[in-house]
Design a protein around this motif. Structure first.
Motif, PDB file in Angstrom:
ATOM      1  N   LEU A  49       3.824  14.986  -6.560  1.00 38.34           N
ATOM      2  CA  LEU A  49       2.653  15.856  -6.754  1.00 38.34           C
ATOM      3  C   LEU A  49       2.282  16.634  -5.497  1.00 38.34           C
ATOM      4  CD1 LEU A  49       0.260  13.552  -8.826  1.00 38.34           C
ATOM      5  CD2 LEU A  49       2.006  15.125  -9.645  1.00 38.34           C
ATOM      6  N   ASP A  50       2.845  16.273  -4.339  1.00 42.77           N
ATOM      7  CA  ASP A  50       2.437  16.837  -3.051  1.00 42.77           C
ATOM      8  C   ASP A  50       0.912  16.858  -2.936  1.00 42.77           C
ATOM      9  OD1 ASP A  50       2.425  18.030  -0.576  1.00 42.77           O
ATOM     10  OD2 ASP A  50       2.573  20.058  -1.363  1.00 42.77           O
ATOM     11  N   PRO A  51       0.281  15.672  -2.956  1.00 44.71           N
ATOM     12  CA  PRO A  51      -1.181  15.655  -2.961  1.00 44.71           C
ATOM     13  C   PRO A  51      -1.768  16.065  -1.617  1.00 44.71           C
ATOM     14  CG  PRO A  51      -0.324  13.431  -2.808  1.00 44.71           C
ATOM     15  CD  PRO A  51       0.866  14.338  -2.942  1.00 44.71           C
ATOM     16  N   ILE A  52      -3.000  16.574  -1.661  1.00 48.69           N
ATOM     17  CA  ILE A  52      -3.729  16.874  -0.428  1.00 48.69           C
ATOM     18  C   ILE A  52      -4.178  15.544   0.186  1.00 48.69           C
ATOM     19  CG2 ILE A  52      -5.815  17.968   0.502  1.00 48.69           C
ATOM     20  CD1 ILE A  52      -5.661  19.891  -1.937  1.00 48.69           C
TER      21      ILE A  52
ATOM     22  N   SER B 258      -2.946   8.378   2.001  1.00 53.91           N
ATOM     23  CA  SER B 258      -1.998   9.360   2.507  1.00 53.91           C
ATOM     24  C   SER B 258      -2.656  10.711   2.449  1.00 53.91           C
ATOM     25  CB  SER B 258      -0.724   9.351   1.673  1.00 53.91           C
ATOM     26  OG  SER B 258      -1.035   9.547   0.332  1.00 53.91           O
ATOM     27  N   LYS B 259      -2.295  11.539   3.437  1.00 54.78           N
ATOM     28  CA  LYS B 259      -3.002  12.795   3.588  1.00 54.78           C
ATOM     29  C   LYS B 259      -1.989  13.865   3.933  1.00 54.78           C
ATOM     30  CE  LYS B 259      -6.854  12.663   6.022  1.00 54.78           C
ATOM     31  NZ  LYS B 259      -7.768  12.665   7.172  1.00 54.78           N
ATOM     32  N   ARG B 260      -2.158  15.036   3.380  1.00 53.63           N
ATOM     33  CA  ARG B 260      -1.261  16.132   3.711  1.00 53.63           C
ATOM     34  C   ARG B 260      -1.565  16.592   5.126  1.00 53.63           C
ATOM     35  NH1 ARG B 260      -1.907  21.080  -0.043  1.00 53.63           N
ATOM     36  NH2 ARG B 260      -1.043  19.770  -1.646  1.00 53.63           N
ATOM     37  N   ARG B 261      -0.532  16.992   5.861  1.00 56.35           N
ATOM     38  CA  ARG B 261      -0.732  17.342   7.271  1.00 56.35           C
ATOM     39  C   ARG B 261      -1.805  18.410   7.457  1.00 56.35           C
ATOM     40  NH1 ARG B 261      -0.522  14.041   9.961  1.00 56.35           N
ATOM     41  NH2 ARG B 261       1.272  12.831  10.529  1.00 56.35           N
ATOM     42  N   SER B 262      -1.803  19.429   6.596  1.00 60.49           N
ATOM     43  CA  SER B 262      -2.744  20.528   6.805  1.00 60.49           C
ATOM     44  C   SER B 262      -4.176  20.068   6.698  1.00 60.49           C
ATOM     45  CB  SER B 262      -2.493  21.645   5.803  1.00 60.49           C
ATOM     46  OG  SER B 262      -2.559  21.110   4.499  1.00 60.49           O
TER      47      SER B 262
ATOM     48  N   VAL C 176     -12.681   3.129 -10.283  1.00 61.89           N
ATOM     49  CA  VAL C 176     -11.490   3.969 -10.081  1.00 61.89           C
ATOM     50  C   VAL C 176     -10.607   3.303  -9.033  1.00 61.89           C
ATOM     51  CG1 VAL C 176     -10.692   6.221  -9.311  1.00 61.89           C
ATOM     52  CG2 VAL C 176     -12.788   6.041 -10.651  1.00 61.89           C
ATOM     53  N   GLY C 177      -9.322   3.162  -9.346  1.00 65.03           N
ATOM     54  CA  GLY C 177      -8.404   2.518  -8.414  1.00 65.03           C
ATOM     55  C   GLY C 177      -7.846   3.479  -7.385  1.00 65.03           C
ATOM     56  N   VAL C 178      -7.434   4.668  -7.844  1.00 65.86           N
ATOM     57  CA  VAL C 178      -6.818   5.642  -6.940  1.00 65.86           C
ATOM     58  C   VAL C 178      -7.383   7.021  -7.265  1.00 65.86           C
ATOM     59  CG1 VAL C 178      -4.636   6.591  -6.079  1.00 65.86           C
ATOM     60  CG2 VAL C 178      -4.676   4.289  -7.027  1.00 65.86           C
ATOM     61  N   VAL C 179      -7.769   7.758  -6.235  1.00 67.84           N
ATOM     62  CA  VAL C 179      -8.191   9.158  -6.425  1.00 67.84           C
ATOM     63  C   VAL C 179      -7.147  10.029  -5.744  1.00 67.84           C
ATOM     64  CG1 VAL C 179      -9.991  10.879  -6.051  1.00 67.84           C
ATOM     65  CG2 VAL C 179     -10.624   8.485  -6.385  1.00 67.84           C
ATOM     66  N   VAL C 180      -6.529  10.914  -6.524  1.00 67.03           N
ATOM     67  CA  VAL C 180      -5.481  11.788  -5.981  1.00 67.03           C
ATOM     68  C   VAL C 180      -6.019  13.215  -6.030  1.00 67.03           C
ATOM     69  CG1 VAL C 180      -3.073  12.487  -6.196  1.00 67.03           C
ATOM     70  CG2 VAL C 180      -3.786  10.253  -7.047  1.00 67.03           C
ATOM     71  N   ILE C 181      -6.052  13.884  -4.885  1.00 63.20           N
ATOM     72  CA  ILE C 181      -6.581  15.255  -4.854  1.00 63.20           C
ATOM     73  C   ILE C 181      -5.410  16.203  -4.646  1.00 63.20           C
ATOM     74  CG2 ILE C 181      -8.107  16.813  -3.614  1.00 63.20           C
ATOM     75  CD1 ILE C 181      -9.780  14.173  -3.093  1.00 63.20           C
TER      76      ILE C 181
ATOM     77  N   SER D 187       2.476  10.781   6.898  1.00 65.86           N
ATOM     78  CA  SER D 187       3.310  11.976   6.895  1.00 65.86           C
ATOM     79  C   SER D 187       3.060  12.763   5.629  1.00 65.86           C
ATOM     80  CB  SER D 187       4.773  11.583   6.976  1.00 65.86           C
ATOM     81  OG  SER D 187       5.132  11.006   5.758  1.00 65.86           O
ATOM     82  N   SER D 188       3.354  14.045   5.698  1.00 64.38           N
ATOM     83  CA  SER D 188       3.113  14.891   4.531  1.00 64.38           C
ATOM     84  C   SER D 188       3.878  14.359   3.340  1.00 64.38           C
ATOM     85  CB  SER D 188       3.602  16.295   4.844  1.00 64.38           C
ATOM     86  OG  SER D 188       3.877  16.950   3.655  1.00 64.38           O
ATOM     87  N   SER D 189       3.192  14.388   2.203  1.00 65.89           N
ATOM     88  CA  SER D 189       3.825  13.839   1.002  1.00 65.89           C
ATOM     89  C   SER D 189       5.066  14.627   0.643  1.00 65.89           C
ATOM     90  CB  SER D 189       2.857  13.907  -0.166  1.00 65.89           C
ATOM     91  OG  SER D 189       1.619  13.415   0.242  1.00 65.89           O
ATOM     92  N   ALA D 190       5.114  15.877   1.112  1.00 70.35           N
ATOM     93  CA  ALA D 190       6.250  16.698   0.715  1.00 70.35           C
ATOM     94  C   ALA D 190       7.530  16.244   1.397  1.00 70.35           C
ATOM     95  CB  ALA D 190       5.954  18.129   1.068  1.00 70.35           C
TER      96      ALA D 190
END
Length: 1560
Positions: free
Chosen positions: A1551-1554, A117-121, A1518-1523, A177-180
């Protein structure tokens, strides 16, 4: 694959139908028509032939498509049959490999993968030009040819895989879609909850869901109920405030989109290919990487040893000139008007034709100028043999040829290089290294080229990064001097002297110069003339780069020797008009053409509508990259299409070249004595083991290669083992081709070491006898010798990747990736494949440029299909697949991808991909064996074992209290209220407290008597206004200051129990107020004491939105309470009565309040007083939060007990004035000061560069004897050391900084104090720590971890290290839980529900063996004790306590114990943009949350680097990398990370991740 695998071939179709079909194919491949439209039109065209086609026998069709198994194990090599003329002309040939990809994908079609998942920006579209024809598709350093252009034609695969819902029919919501934006379409919205069904609603979870184990496969069925284990640790108070969350039956919190993705990931992960673990002995802390055992079933070579293959002798023709310059002179004087070279512009017009006369005269002019006109201080600038750089664009062959021959005539050595376009070209630094190592000081160029070079401000040509200083000489005619009539160059161009130097870039990116001697140069021209049958006045069309390789050898050297006419087609023209070279062949009736597969491929695209071209004049079409295994499909497709335009099949002549051996082999037309061409269909599996086999079972996984002809005249060739001694290979074995020839180059210029290993190889037989008395040259080409003595090449050493024990070629993997919908997705076919070493093995990385219009969904689908295709065909996993925006990969000079630069960017984290998929779970199969828990060893056996091994039991204690104080006045007082009254009576005006504000001014002070009177007023208000009786609990909600201290003693004066609470933050009520409310409720406070401002805040509308403000207990503000004298001060009936409650949120997110009795409070103050030597004359500066733990004790209790003056610096004030604390320490000459890690970090970051400014302001820290950091964690050694170094300039003594250690059960176990030895640092082996062992190593040794002791153990405190499970005492070589016994231990947890079991365990633990009488408190921290060489005040050897980390926070993974801080330290080092990091586990997945301090486009660079570093240093996947953005990781007041809060936020998707990357 000589025959096309197309059922249509069974039926002869009319020419016009074939033509229409071809056009349709092309339209589809270029995206001009949809798949549906294509099928409709195709069906219409074929309708009348359909019955015939359907009637064809399917088995025959299958036969025609697949090569049959061969009877013997030798490779099947068959003469190339003439191709049937009715095959369709089309862009992508449907050869066997394509079908393999198709079949592989069909097999995997059902499997779904979760999308990142990726933030829209973060999805900002990269600018790239609109669609342009494919300009390259290389995986190699050259211009690159499209590897095996093929298209997947299977219709079902065009559709997107529908995501299978994991919860009934819950709406899935777009993963991108944006996580937010949490809409109800996501699981957790109302439909999901409604559909979850009563079964799912039936149980409430504690967020410890238990999905199947990623590392072993799919585990249980998805909807099966199963027992979920409770958290492993039995410690810790109940977790207050971790709201219960609904779960599905699969154990995933319903309201979590992130966790549903993880669940989806877990459900789709296929079983990793793990080799069976070999049983070998593993010492407990020696982690041995799993060694790849050879597969007993792997194919082994069975042929006989090969013999050296000799080419035909080089015919000594009398017609040949004695040297190249003699030939030039001969043609220049006898045939001056004969055309030598025609240059074209980008419109395809001839701009200039150079005649042999012109070439001779201009070269002479240049030679004369170079030798006589370049002087410095009357000395000639150049001597014979000096090296000169030739910098000419690819569009100017004329000036290059003049410069090359001019240098030869002047006895100078030309070094042709590419034109540098910018100061930071890919590989530019390496070219600089080459120029420097060759001693180049002069560069020749043209006027136009020099004007285009980057300039410095002076107008001179800029100095390029890493280049030596160069003089630039423009050689256009007007700048040269005509030589006198009688001047003749004395050039000797025969013999072993260096003629020219060609540059070569290796796999790692280093550039070397290959020196070619005059003799080799002449021999090469003669051998090519003989092999290609060149004759005088023939025309050659050259599409290659004329500065190096075959373009130089044919188009500049051999052509001049034979007085040929070369038509040079520049790269820029090919981009505009890919047919230009064919048009020139036609126009000039060229007899030979020199191309690459890419040029043939491009011309196929552009040939529609060109009816008038004819290739009948060609007798040789030399394919310079014919050694590329996938050039065969370009050759076949080209022949298919242009056979009707006069191209004869025998004209196509692939050749194999390399810079070291020049031309290795070339196919010759039959009229020159060449045998018929052949091809081999080889098993990929066999090739990966270096063996030639025809694939019998898996007919899809094959590689078809064509021969590259015979050995060059006068040369000998053999094939040797790639590694180790150069033994001759067997006949069915793939090895490195070696050449012994007079045409080979001489050396790498100036590099003797590698020259010896490459140019002076002596191949030996199995018996060890050399095969020849002459050395051979290694070519870097991998191949074998086939029938008819034909040479076959299957790959390059530079593209070789050894994964496990198998070898794979980068080109092959590129080809497979390109077979997956190439035109729809990959921009211009640009894919790079290389390997990186992670955990001592090669890992394959694939980087592709995606089309600008590709959607997120497309890219993820393409990535997952590429993974499946490569896995199926090559049986190897791709470690990382990255997609970058179009036009962003570094380019090689002719537009291909610069592989080594791409790899460098990947490793440095500056590739900036827009999508990443990591697959470490499937690729990494050599992890150490998981630790097996030993059968329980009893505590008694452990003690005996330690005694036998000579290890001492790990226990230590501070000084005895009884010996220390006899005359101390304060010892008479067991109760702090009594001490305060006594001080108010005996020293009323003695100042106790001083509070500073941000400006450094004193805002309030308190003497003994002032504090006493304020406390009396508070006590009176509590008894009269609030009507509280003794024993009632009172919450004190104050900002850091003197009101808090007065309120605390006021409570003690009237017998109430104070509870200090941090006030809510006005700007952040939503998160801070619930904690206040919870502490007030859990502590059963009957009243809240506070200031007027906070009272208004607690009752405000904003507060009402967060908590129920009607349920607050009585709130009293103490701002203006009347002066009242208290009738009598409460005296507790016994010292064990509760004095105060200390509430704190632990790092694991647990809110725990502990009870402190009056006796414990006095004992705590006494120990600190003795350790720090606190007397009424001392001044102590304190910059800590005063709400819990040692911070509270130092702020509120110690001054009253010891009588010293405390200078109070509230930490919030540092936000507006960072230097306040240090200024206060200096101003008040504090010997002792306390701070927290967050304060220290603020100072180090904010003031590190301003020490000079502080010094001018008079800040001097030389007064400090000890500066202690108050913490409940492992000492942060890097921070304390950098702080010491930074402020050394201000006089801070080197040994002053130390740390303290306390925890919930005992707030002060260790404090450095003013006396006693300095803190010691040891280095321990991290691998041993994972097994709960302590092994000391030298500083700087691999896997070493520095640990510093947490201060000296306080007087009256005893410490022992106990086993976490058996509760037996441990030796000092073990890591165990720190247990403490001391008069100031807390007496228990204060909980409303009174969980006595928990309390008894923590506060009254007893050892299971040994000293079973002493009552200990369990700290919940792991550590160890070491006896040092130092002595303490009593003359005893000093025992140091080292804290390693909190037991609750440790991660149990693969049977070992990991400390988050160690993994986090590795991650923070991985990339400069990582600001902070936190790790936690969710069931068996390791989740890494990274705060990005940089641009969002850098976010995806971190995924691979984080995965790499954790694998390398900790052997964990590493299973998941959250930025996430900076500041997302929650931190408590002591600066400690709240990892459990972060974990809850992650699972609740807050967390609203990037970017969230799920590693497969």
């Amino acid at each position: 694959m000589a025959e096309r695998g197309c059922p249509l071939e069974a039926v002869p179709l009319p020419a016009e139908v074939r033509e229409s079909l071809a056009e349709l194919e092309l339209e589809l491949s270029e995206g001009d028509i949809t798949q549906k439209g294509y099928e409709k039109k195709r069906a219409k065209l074929l309708a009348r032939y359909a019955p015939l086609i359907q009637g064809a026998d399917p088995s025959l069709q299958a036969e025609s498509r697949l090569p049959g198994p061969a009877p013997s194990t030798a490779p099947t090599l068959r003469p190339q049959k003439p191709r049937p003329s009715n095959t369709r002309d089309e862009r992508f040939r449907s050869d066997v490999h394509t079908e393999a990809v198709q079949a592989a994908l069909a097999k995997y079609r059902e499997r779904k993968m979760p999308m990142p998942s990726k933030r829209r920006s973060a999805l900002a579209p990269a600018s790239a030009e609109a669609y342009t024809p494919p300009d390259t598709s290389s995986a190699s350093e050259d211009e690159g040819s499209l590897r095996r252009p093929v298209r997947l034609a299977s219709t079902p695969l065009q559709s997107h895989p529908s995501v299978q819902p994991w919860l009934g029919q819950a709406g899935q919501g777009s993963s991108t879609s944006s996580s937010a934006s949490s809409t109800s379409s996501h699981p957790g919205g109302s439909p999901a909850a409604a559909l979850a069904g009563p079964a799912a609603l039936a149980h409430i979870a504690d967020l410890h869901a238990d999905p199947p184990d990623v590392t072993t496969g799919l585990g249980q069925p998805r909807h099966a109920y199963r027992e979920r284990p409770q958290p492993a640790s039995g410690r810790g108070a109940p977790r207050a405030g971790s709201g219960s969350v609904l779960e599905t039956a699969g154990g995933v919190p319903v309201n979590s989109r992130v966790s549903s993705k993880i669940q989806q990931l877990l459900n789709t992960l296929k079983r990793p290919k793990r080799p069976p673990l070999k049983e070998f002995f593993v010492d407990d802390f020696e982690e041995l990487l799993e060694v790849q055992q050879p597969d007993p079933n792997q194919p082994k070579p069975e042929g006989s040893q090969m013999a050296v293959l000799k080419g035909e002798p080089l015919a000594a023709s009398t017609a040949w000139p004695p040297s190249l310059l003699a030939a030039l002179r001969q043609w220049g004087t006898t045939q001056p008007r004969a055309p030598c070279l025609t240059a074209l512009d980008t419109a395809g017009k001839a701009t200039c034709t150079l005649t042999y006369g012109k070439l001779w005269s201009r070269s002479l002019k240049l030679a004369y100028t170079l030798l006589n006109k370049l002087t410095s201080k009357n000395e000639r600038l150049l001597k014979p043999g000096d090296r000169v750089a030739l910098v000419f664009p690819n569009s100017d062959p004329v000036m290059f040829t003049v410069a090359f021959y001019g240098c030869l005539l002047a006895e100078l050595v030309p070094v042709p290089i590419e034109v540098p376009l910018t100061r930071k070209d890919a590989g530019s630094q390496q070219i600089g290294f080459l120029l420097g190592s060759c001693g180049v000081a002069l560069a020749l160029t043209t006027d136009a080229c020099q004007k285009g070079l980057p300039k410095a401000q002076t107008g001179e040509v800029a100095t390029f990064k890493g280049w030596p200083p160069l003089t630039w000489l423009v050689i256009d005619g007007k700048h040269l001097t005509k030589p006198p009539k009688d001047w003749h160059p004395s050039a000797q161009d025969v013999g072993a002297g260096t003629a020219y130097i060609e540059y070569k870039t290796s796999k790692e990116g280093s550039t070397v110069g290959v020196a070619v001697s005059h003799a080799s140069l002449l021999a090469q021209c003669q051998a090519l003339t003989q092999a290609c049958g060149y004759a005088e006045a023939e025309t050659l069309t050259n599409v290659l780069d004329f500065k190096r390789d075959a373009g130089l050898w044919h188009g500049v050297l051999t052509s001049v020797m034979n007085r040929m006419h070369v038509v040079s087609v520049p790269y820029a023209l090919m981009k505009v008009n890919p047919l230009s070279w064919i048009q020139k062949v036609c126009a000039y009736k060229a007899r030979a053409a020199l191309v690459k597969s890419r040029d043939m491929h491009w011309s196929l695209l552009a040939q529609r509508g060109q009816r008038d071209v004819s290739l009948s004049s060609l007798r040789m079409l030399i394919v310079a990259d014919g050694a590329n295994p996938w050039s065969i499909s370009s050759c076949d497709a080209f022949l298919d299409v242009f056979r009707s335009r006069g191209l004869r099949p025998e004209v196509v002549c692939p050749c194999a070249t390399c810079p070291e051996a020049l031309t290795v082999a070339i196919r010759r037309p039959p009229d020159l004595g060449g045998p018929p061409p052949r091809r081999a269909v080889l098993s990929m599996g066999g090739l990966s083991h270096g063996v030639i086999r025809v694939d019998a079972e898996e007919k899809l996984s094959v590689l078809t290669v064509q021969d590259v002809g015979q050995v060059m005249p006068g040369a000998s060739v053999c094939v040797v083992k790639v590694e180790g001694t150069p033994y001759l290979c067997k006949t069915d074995e793939v090895g490195e081709i070696c050449v012994d020839s007079s045409t080979a180059a001489a050396a790498y210029y100036g590099l003797l070491g590698i020259t010896k290993s490459v140019f002076e190889t002596v191949p030996v037989t199995v018996a060890g006898a050399p095969v020849s008395d002459r050395p051979f040259t290694r070519t870097g080409l991998l191949g074998f010798i086939g029938p008819d003595d034909l040479v076959f090449v299957v790959g390059k050493l530079d593209g070789l990747m050894v994964v496990g024990a198998r070898r794979h070629n980068a080109d092959d993997i590129v080809a497979t990736a390109l077979a997956v919908e190439p035109m729809k997705f990959v921009y211009r076919g640009r894919i790079a494949v290389f390997s990186v070493t992670v955990l001592r093995d090669d890992r394959i990385v694939l980087v592709a440029e995606q089309r600008p219009d590709a959607s997120e969904e497309d890219s993820f689908q393409w990535m997952s299909r590429v993974l499946q295709a490569i896995d199926s065909i090559h049986q190897v996993g791709v470690y990382c697949l990255a997609l970058v925006p179009a036009n962003t990969l570094p380019k090689a000079p002719l537009g291909g991808i610069h592989i080594s630069e791409t790899k460098q960017r990947f490793l440095e984290g500056v590739l900036h991909p827009c999508n990443v998929l990591m697959c470490p779970h499937t690729c990494v199969t050599n992890l150490p064996k998981p630790r097996q828990k030993q059968p329980e060893v009893g505590p008694a056996s452990m003690i005996v074992g330690n005694l036998v091994a000579g290890k001492r039991i790990a226990q230590a204690s501070g000084r005895e209290l009884t010996h220390l104080e006899d005359s101390d006045q304060a010892r008479k007082f067991l109760f702090l209220p009594d001490v305060l009254q006594w001080r108010a009576h005996t020293t009323p005006e003695h100042p106790l407290f001083l509070l500073l504000n941000a400006k450094g001014t004193v805002t309030s002070t308190a003497t003994c008597v002032q504090l006493h009177k304020r406390a009396e007023r508070v006590a009176a208000a509590l008894t009269e206004k609030a009507r509280l009786s003794a024993g009632a609990h009172v919450a004190l909600v104050y900002p850091p200051g003197l009101e808090l201290i007065a309120a605390f003693y006021g409570c003690l004066y009237c017998g109430c129990v104070p509870v200090t609470v941090r006030p809510p933050h006005p700007q952040n009520l939503a998160t801070t107020l619930p904690t206040v409310k919870m502490i007030v409720e859990v502590s059963t406070s009957a009243c809240v004491l506070t200031t007027q401002a906070i009272m208004r805040l607690l009752r405000s509308k904003e507060a009402a939105a967060t908590v129920d403000v009607r349920t607050w207990p009585t709130i009293l503000d103490t701002d203006d309470i009347p002066k009242k004298k208290l009738g009598s001060i409460f005296r507790p009936p016994s010292p064990d009565v509760l004095a105060y409650l200390d509430f704190s949120v632990s790092t694991t997110g647990i809110l725990a309040g502990v009870k402190m009795s009056h006796a414990a409070t006095s004992a705590l103050c006494r120990s600190i007083k003795l350790q720090c030597e606190l007397y009424p004359s001392r001044q102590v500066a304190i910059c800590l939060d005063p709400y819990c733990g040692l911070g509270f004790a130092l702020w509120c209790l110690c001054s009253v007990y010891s009588g010293h003056q405390s200078v109070l610096v509230p930490p919030p004030e540092l936000e507006s004035n960072v230097s306040l604390w240090l200024w206060a320490v200096s101003q008040y000459k504090a010997r002792v000061t306390f701070c927290s890690y967050s304060v220290m970090e603020m100072c180090a970051r904010g003031l590190g560069a301003q020490t000079a400014v502080l010094r001018t302001k008079g800040v001097n820290l030389s007064c400090v004897r000890t500066c202690m950091v108050v913490a409940e964690e492992r000492p942060r050694i890097a921070l304390t050391q950098s702080f010491s170094k930074l402020f050394r300039d201000l006089g801070l003594p080197a040994r002053a900084v130390s740390t303290t250690f306390g925890c919930r059960v005992n707030v002060a176990i260790c404090l450095q104090g003013t006396a006693g030895p300095d803190p010691t640092t040891v280095y321990v082996d991290t691998r041993a720590l994972r097994h709960d062992r302590v092994r000391l190593v030298e500083r700087g040794s691999p896997h070493s971890l520095p640990l510093t002791e947490s201060g000296k153990i306080l007087p009256g405190v005893k410490v022992i290290i106990a086993h976490t499970e058996t509760k037996g005492p441990l030796g000092d070589s073990h890591l165990g839980e720190i247990w403490v016994s001391s008069p100031h231990n807390a007496t228990g947890y204060y909980t409303v529900y009174g969980e006595e079991g928990l309390q008894a365990d923590h506060f009254s633990a007893r050892l299971s063996f040994g000293d079973t009488q002493t009552v200990w408190a369990r700290t919940g921290f792991l550590g160890f004790l070491r006896r040092t060489e130092l002595t303490d005040a009593s003359g005893e050897r000093h025992d140091a306590l080292y804290v390693v980390g909190s037991l609750d926070e440790t991660l149990e993974l693969r049977g070992m114990r990991y400390h988050p801080i160690d993994i986090e330290a590795s991650v923070i080092r991985a990339h400069r943009s990582v600001a902070e990091c936190a790790v936690f586990t969710w069931t068996n997945l390791l989740v890494v949350v990274v705060e990005l301090d940089g641009l969002e486009q850098d976010a995806l660079d971190l995924v691979a680097l984080v995965t790499n570093v954790v694998l390398e240093e900790h052997h964990l996947v590493v299973g998941v990398v959250v930025i996430v953005d900076p500041g997302v990781i929650p931190i408590n007041s002591r600066g400690e990370k709240q990892r459990m809060h972060l974990r809850d936020g992650f699972l609740a998707d807050q967390l609203d991740p990037i970017y969230v990357a799920y590693n497969m």
